[in-house]
Design a protein around this motif. Sequence first.
Motif, short mmCIF file in Angstrom:
data_model
loop_
_atom_site.label_atom_id
_atom_site.label_comp_id
_atom_site.label_asym_id
_atom_site.label_seq_id
_atom_site.Cartn_x
_atom_site.Cartn_y
_atom_site.Cartn_z
N PHE A 1 0.85 -1.20 0.00
CA PHE A 1 0.00 0.00 0.00
C PHE A 1 0.88 1.25 0.00
O PHE A 1 1.68 1.47 0.92
CB PHE A 1 -0.91 0.01 1.23
CG PHE A 1 -2.04 -0.99 1.16
CD1 PHE A 1 -3.33 -0.58 0.85
CD2 PHE A 1 -1.81 -2.34 1.40
CE1 PHE A 1 -4.37 -1.49 0.79
CE2 PHE A 1 -2.84 -3.26 1.34
CZ PHE A 1 -4.12 -2.84 1.02
N LYS B 1 -0.78 7.15 4.83
CA LYS B 1 -2.03 6.65 4.23
C LYS B 1 -1.94 5.16 3.93
O LYS B 1 -2.88 4.40 4.18
CB LYS B 1 -2.35 7.44 2.97
CG LYS B 1 -3.51 6.89 2.13
CD LYS B 1 -3.75 7.76 0.92
CE LYS B 1 -4.74 7.16 -0.06
NZ LYS B 1 -4.18 6.01 -0.81
N ASN C 1 -4.46 2.24 5.36
CA ASN C 1 -5.27 1.43 4.46
C ASN C 1 -4.94 -0.06 4.58
O ASN C 1 -5.83 -0.91 4.48
CB ASN C 1 -5.10 1.89 3.02
CG ASN C 1 -5.99 3.08 2.70
OD1 ASN C 1 -6.85 3.45 3.49
ND2 ASN C 1 -5.78 3.68 1.55
N CYS D 1 -7.80 -2.51 5.67
CA CYS D 1 -8.13 -3.57 4.73
C CYS D 1 -8.02 -4.93 5.41
O CYS D 1 -8.88 -5.81 5.22
CB CYS D 1 -7.21 -3.49 3.52
SG CYS D 1 -7.60 -4.68 2.22
N GLU E 1 -8.93 -4.26 -2.52
CA GLU E 1 -8.92 -3.73 -1.15
C GLU E 1 -10.29 -3.24 -0.75
O GLU E 1 -11.14 -2.95 -1.59
CB GLU E 1 -7.92 -2.57 -1.02
CG GLU E 1 -8.36 -1.30 -1.77
CD GLU E 1 -7.45 -0.11 -1.50
OE1 GLU E 1 -7.34 0.32 -0.33
OE2 GLU E 1 -6.85 0.40 -2.47
N SER F 1 -11.18 -0.19 1.93
CA SER F 1 -10.58 0.83 2.79
C SER F 1 -11.35 2.14 2.58
O SER F 1 -12.22 2.20 1.72
CB SER F 1 -9.10 1.02 2.42
OG SER F 1 -8.99 1.74 1.21
N ASP G 1 -10.39 4.48 1.00
CA ASP G 1 -10.16 4.86 -0.39
C ASP G 1 -11.30 4.40 -1.28
O ASP G 1 -11.57 5.00 -2.32
CB ASP G 1 -8.86 4.23 -0.91
CG ASP G 1 -7.66 5.14 -0.76
OD1 ASP G 1 -7.77 6.19 -0.09
OD2 ASP G 1 -6.59 4.79 -1.28
N ASP H 1 -13.62 9.78 4.43
CA ASP H 1 -13.20 8.97 3.28
C ASP H 1 -12.41 9.84 2.31
O ASP H 1 -12.05 10.98 2.62
CB ASP H 1 -14.43 8.36 2.61
CG ASP H 1 -15.45 9.42 2.23
OD1 ASP H 1 -15.16 10.22 1.32
OD2 ASP H 1 -16.53 9.47 2.84
N LYS H 2 -12.18 9.33 1.10
CA LYS H 2 -11.34 10.05 0.14
C LYS H 2 -11.97 11.33 -0.38
O LYS H 2 -11.28 12.15 -1.00
CB LYS H 2 -10.94 9.13 -1.02
CG LYS H 2 -9.70 9.63 -1.74
CD LYS H 2 -9.01 8.56 -2.59
CE LYS H 2 -9.76 8.26 -3.85
NZ LYS H 2 -8.97 7.42 -4.78
N TYR I 1 -8.91 9.12 8.02
CA TYR I 1 -8.71 7.68 8.02
C TYR I 1 -8.35 7.18 9.41
O TYR I 1 -8.77 6.09 9.83
CB TYR I 1 -7.61 7.29 7.03
CG TYR I 1 -7.99 7.39 5.57
CD1 TYR I 1 -9.11 8.12 5.15
CD2 TYR I 1 -7.24 6.76 4.58
CE1 TYR I 1 -9.45 8.20 3.80
CE2 TYR I 1 -7.57 6.83 3.24
CZ TYR I 1 -8.67 7.57 2.86
OH TYR I 1 -9.01 7.64 1.53
#
Length: 251
Positions: A28, A46, A50, A54, A196, A198, A200, A214-215, A229
């Motif tokens: 990642f 990040k 993640n 995940c 994944e 996550s 993202d 979130d993103k 996150y």
Amino acid sequence: MARRKKIYEGKAKILYEGPEPGTLVQYFKDDATAFNAKKKDVIDGKGVLNNRLCEYFMTGLNNIGVPTHFIRRLNMREQLVRACEIVPLEVIVRNFAAGSLSERLGIEEGTQLPRPIIEYCYKDDALGDPLVTEEHIAAFGWASAQDMDDILSLALRVNDFLAGVMYGVGIKLIDFKIEIGRIYEGDFQRLVVADEISPDSCRLWDIESGRKLDKDVFRRDLGNLSDAYSEVAHRLGVLPRAQVTKPKLIN
């Protein structure tokens, strides 16, 4: 020590040859991208967040009988996964209107949908991952009718799991996307959740405040992505909250 063979590099992850036949190492990265990589940045930590999140989601799915490609986490940034043939579709599950759905249909963001809506996009960065129908999927042979029944079942089971887990920590699961892989066992194949899960690949809103976790924080310049996150990881117990202690006075 021999350098590992790189199999594939995407916007957020790198796949390396695994230590055993039929396995890969998924790494990642800290890279953040949006709008089909037109917006880019590097967000410290990040990839670590993640990877841990995940692991949490994939392990939870494996434990309730939803098959995934995840085997185990190797370190802070890497996990061991089963090699699989990725179905060339992004499977999107929507519980509330947001993002492109709101733009396409003129529905206010945050509106609860009558039922979960499943959408499919053809995986092709050059084309911008266009929305496709089951007719397209059947006509071009991307997945069989049986595959599509299995993909729908997997997507809805993932939705039930994620929505319940998130609701338990005060987070609303707006939508998410997953990818599906084919694993061949002799003459048989089975479909598994791959890639994944996550922040993202999900939209996550705080139930009380509506704060985005979130993103979209990165897409819309709403603050610090790592903080968002980290908040998800803290609530789920994936990472402990830092203990703040008062300094002691020494006489």
